[in-house]
Design a protein around this motif. Structure first.
Motif, PDB file in Angstrom:
ATOM      1  N   ALA A 168       0.829  -1.211   0.000  1.00 35.61           N
ATOM      2  CA  ALA A 168       0.000   0.000   0.000  1.00 35.61           C
ATOM      3  C   ALA A 168       0.863   1.260   0.000  1.00 35.61           C
ATOM      4  CB  ALA A 168      -0.939  -0.007   1.205  1.00 35.61           C
ATOM      5  N   GLN A 169       1.912   1.276   0.807  1.00 31.68           N
ATOM      6  CA  GLN A 169       2.813   2.433   0.848  1.00 31.68           C
ATOM      7  C   GLN A 169       3.495   2.637  -0.501  1.00 31.68           C
ATOM      8  OE1 GLN A 169       5.326   1.294   4.097  1.00 31.68           O
ATOM      9  NE2 GLN A 169       3.905   2.049   5.664  1.00 31.68           N
ATOM     10  N   THR A 170       3.904   1.544  -1.127  1.00 31.50           N
ATOM     11  CA  THR A 170       4.562   1.627  -2.432  1.00 31.50           C
ATOM     12  C   THR A 170       3.600   2.171  -3.477  1.00 31.50           C
ATOM     13  OG1 THR A 170       6.035  -0.203  -1.869  1.00 31.50           O
ATOM     14  CG2 THR A 170       5.780   0.307  -4.205  1.00 31.50           C
ATOM     15  N   VAL A 171       2.387   1.648  -3.511  1.00 29.57           N
ATOM     16  CA  VAL A 171       1.385   2.116  -4.482  1.00 29.57           C
ATOM     17  C   VAL A 171       1.102   3.596  -4.255  1.00 29.57           C
ATOM     18  CG1 VAL A 171      -1.025   1.907  -5.228  1.00 29.57           C
ATOM     19  CG2 VAL A 171       0.357  -0.154  -4.853  1.00 29.57           C
ATOM     20  N   GLN A 172       0.921   3.986  -3.006  1.00 28.41           N
ATOM     21  CA  GLN A 172       0.639   5.398  -2.699  1.00 28.41           C
ATOM     22  C   GLN A 172       1.792   6.296  -3.151  1.00 28.41           C
ATOM     23  OE1 GLN A 172      -1.904   7.509  -2.334  1.00 28.41           O
ATOM     24  NE2 GLN A 172      -2.588   6.557  -0.434  1.00 28.41           N
ATOM     25  N   SER A 173       3.016   5.872  -2.888  1.00 28.66           N
ATOM     26  CA  SER A 173       4.170   6.713  -3.233  1.00 28.66           C
ATOM     27  C   SER A 173       4.405   6.805  -4.741  1.00 28.66           C
ATOM     28  CB  SER A 173       5.434   6.198  -2.540  1.00 28.66           C
ATOM     29  OG  SER A 173       5.861   4.979  -3.107  1.00 28.66           O
ATOM     30  N   LEU A 174       3.962   5.815  -5.497  1.00 24.70           N
ATOM     31  CA  LEU A 174       4.190   5.812  -6.943  1.00 24.70           C
ATOM     32  C   LEU A 174       3.011   6.353  -7.749  1.00 24.70           C
ATOM     33  CD1 LEU A 174       5.909   2.308  -7.334  1.00 24.70           C
ATOM     34  CD2 LEU A 174       7.020   4.559  -7.298  1.00 24.70           C
ATOM     35  N   SER A 175       1.873   6.528  -7.116  1.00 25.81           N
ATOM     36  CA  SER A 175       0.674   6.984  -7.827  1.00 25.81           C
ATOM     37  C   SER A 175       0.725   8.481  -8.104  1.00 25.81           C
ATOM     38  CB  SER A 175      -0.577   6.656  -7.014  1.00 25.81           C
ATOM     39  OG  SER A 175      -0.753   5.259  -6.957  1.00 25.81           O
ATOM     40  N   THR A 176      -0.008   8.890  -9.121  1.00 25.70           N
ATOM     41  CA  THR A 176      -0.042  10.307  -9.490  1.00 25.70           C
ATOM     42  C   THR A 176      -0.979  11.111  -8.595  1.00 25.70           C
ATOM     43  OG1 THR A 176      -1.759   9.868 -11.148  1.00 25.70           O
ATOM     44  CG2 THR A 176       0.542   9.841 -11.903  1.00 25.70           C
ATOM     45  N   LYS A 177      -1.831  10.430  -7.832  1.00 25.39           N
ATOM     46  CA  LYS A 177      -2.721  11.132  -6.897  1.00 25.39           C
ATOM     47  C   LYS A 177      -2.843  10.334  -5.613  1.00 25.39           C
ATOM     48  CE  LYS A 177      -7.040   9.229  -8.725  1.00 25.39           C
ATOM     49  NZ  LYS A 177      -8.325   9.512  -9.313  1.00 25.39           N
ATOM     50  N   LYS A 178      -3.308  10.996  -4.552  1.00 25.83           N
ATOM     51  CA  LYS A 178      -3.482  10.333  -3.254  1.00 25.83           C
ATOM     52  C   LYS A 178      -4.716   9.445  -3.314  1.00 25.83           C
ATOM     53  CE  LYS A 178      -3.236  11.083   1.621  1.00 25.83           C
ATOM     54  NZ  LYS A 178      -2.541   9.855   1.915  1.00 25.83           N
ATOM     55  N   HIS A 179      -4.577   8.238  -2.747  1.00 26.76           N
ATOM     56  CA  HIS A 179      -5.676   7.267  -2.781  1.00 26.76           C
ATOM     57  C   HIS A 179      -6.199   6.957  -1.394  1.00 26.76           C
ATOM     58  CE1 HIS A 179      -5.108   6.383  -6.995  1.00 26.76           C
ATOM     59  NE2 HIS A 179      -3.826   6.192  -6.786  1.00 26.76           N
ATOM     60  N   GLU A 180      -7.458   6.624  -1.348  1.00 27.08           N
ATOM     61  CA  GLU A 180      -8.046   6.049  -0.149  1.00 27.08           C
ATOM     62  C   GLU A 180      -7.530   4.609  -0.047  1.00 27.08           C
ATOM     63  OE1 GLU A 180     -10.113   7.652   1.993  1.00 27.08           O
ATOM     64  OE2 GLU A 180      -9.867   9.454   0.769  1.00 27.08           O
ATOM     65  N   LEU A 181      -7.479   4.073   1.152  1.00 22.79           N
ATOM     66  CA  LEU A 181      -7.025   2.697   1.324  1.00 22.79           C
ATOM     67  C   LEU A 181      -7.882   1.703   0.550  1.00 22.79           C
ATOM     68  CD1 LEU A 181      -5.888   2.422   5.046  1.00 22.79           C
ATOM     69  CD2 LEU A 181      -4.490   2.308   2.983  1.00 22.79           C
ATOM     70  N   ILE A 182      -9.165   1.985   0.441  1.00 20.50           N
ATOM     71  CA  ILE A 182     -10.064   1.075  -0.288  1.00 20.50           C
ATOM     72  C   ILE A 182      -9.678   0.987  -1.766  1.00 20.50           C
ATOM     73  CG2 ILE A 182     -11.847   2.799  -0.779  1.00 20.50           C
ATOM     74  CD1 ILE A 182     -12.445  -0.891   0.167  1.00 20.50           C
ATOM     75  N   ASP A 183      -9.155   2.071  -2.336  1.00 20.80           N
ATOM     76  CA  ASP A 183      -8.715   2.047  -3.732  1.00 20.80           C
ATOM     77  C   ASP A 183      -7.499   1.135  -3.902  1.00 20.80           C
ATOM     78  OD1 ASP A 183     -10.702   3.912  -4.325  1.00 20.80           O
ATOM     79  OD2 ASP A 183      -9.327   5.617  -4.041  1.00 20.80           O
ATOM     80  N   ILE A 184      -6.574   1.237  -2.973  1.00 22.44           N
ATOM     81  CA  ILE A 184      -5.373   0.395  -3.030  1.00 22.44           C
ATOM     82  C   ILE A 184      -5.754  -1.062  -2.768  1.00 22.44           C
ATOM     83  CG2 ILE A 184      -3.122  -0.066  -1.977  1.00 22.44           C
ATOM     84  CD1 ILE A 184      -2.953   2.995  -1.469  1.00 22.44           C
ATOM     85  N   TRP A 185      -6.657  -1.278  -1.815  1.00 18.81           N
ATOM     86  CA  TRP A 185      -7.131  -2.634  -1.533  1.00 18.81           C
ATOM     87  C   TRP A 185      -7.806  -3.224  -2.778  1.00 18.81           C
ATOM     88  CZ3 TRP A 185      -6.210  -6.594   1.290  1.00 18.81           C
ATOM     89  CH2 TRP A 185      -7.149  -7.613   1.457  1.00 18.81           C
TER      90      TRP A 185
END
Length: 190
Positions: free
Chosen positions: A133-150
């Motif tokens: 989740a931390q990796t996805v958040q750090s590499l994404s172009t926008k901030k995500h809710e945890l449910i999006d990463i899940w």
């Protein structure tokens, strides 16, 4: 018939983990005993107890080892000069690649359910998911809710679960995997 191995020094943790992993996948957690693993290794069950206090600890060691391998693979995929979207693509592809190239490990990590070991294996799974989740958040172009990463994780897991057993390895599903990962990234970054 050769004499049984009697000392724990003749066995390594890795040899025990390898045989036990195979047995847990083939027979299920409940059906495997420390004695049955010892029989396969041609040693006394006491030799296994030298390395692991019980079957649950042995199972957890397998799960922990597999999650460590997956985490290292995902960590390697974000190294290098590529842009963040490419790195995110690499993380997702490597997850699928691990799952399809190591189907028995993947099954133990994500699909085996047993009340005796669920809390132990969940610990390793939760740590791995947090890193994911931390990796996805750090590499994404926008901030995500945890449910999006899940949801992205579940989409990857669903892909591996669908192809597991139908393909021998990642290469047999590579084109579909690439399309699937692009679809997930569009959903996250779109």
């Amino acid at each position: 018939m050769s004499p049984r191995k009697t000392t724990s020094q003749e066995l390594t943790r890795e040899i025990i983990l390898q045989k036990a992993r195979t047995q847990f996948v083939k027979q299920g957690f409940q059906q495997v005993s420390m004695r049955s693993i010892a029989k396969l290794l041609d040693c006394s069950h006491g030799a296994i107890y030298y390395h692991f206090k019980n079957k649950a600890e042995l199972f957890y060691a397998i799960v922990e080892d597999d999650f460590s391998k997956l985490n290292n693979l995902l960590e390697e995929s974000i190294q290098g000069p590529e842009d963040n979207t490419t790195k995110l693509y690499n993380v997702f592809i490597r997850f699928i690649e691990f799952g399809l190239n190591h189907q028995s490990q993947y099954e133990i990590m994500f699909m085996v359910r047993n009340t005796e070991v669920d809390s132990l294996s969940q610990t390793a799974a939760n740590l791995s998911y947090q890193k994911f989740a931390q990796t996805v958040q750090s590499l994404s172009t926008k901030k995500h809710e945890l449910i999006d990463i899940w949801s992205a994780f579940i989409a990857l897991h669903g892909f591996v679960s669908h192809y597991r057993g139908y393909v021998k390895n990642f290469d047999e599903a590579k084109l579909a995997a690439k399309s699937h990962v692009i679809f997930i990234i569009k959903g996250l970054n779109g």
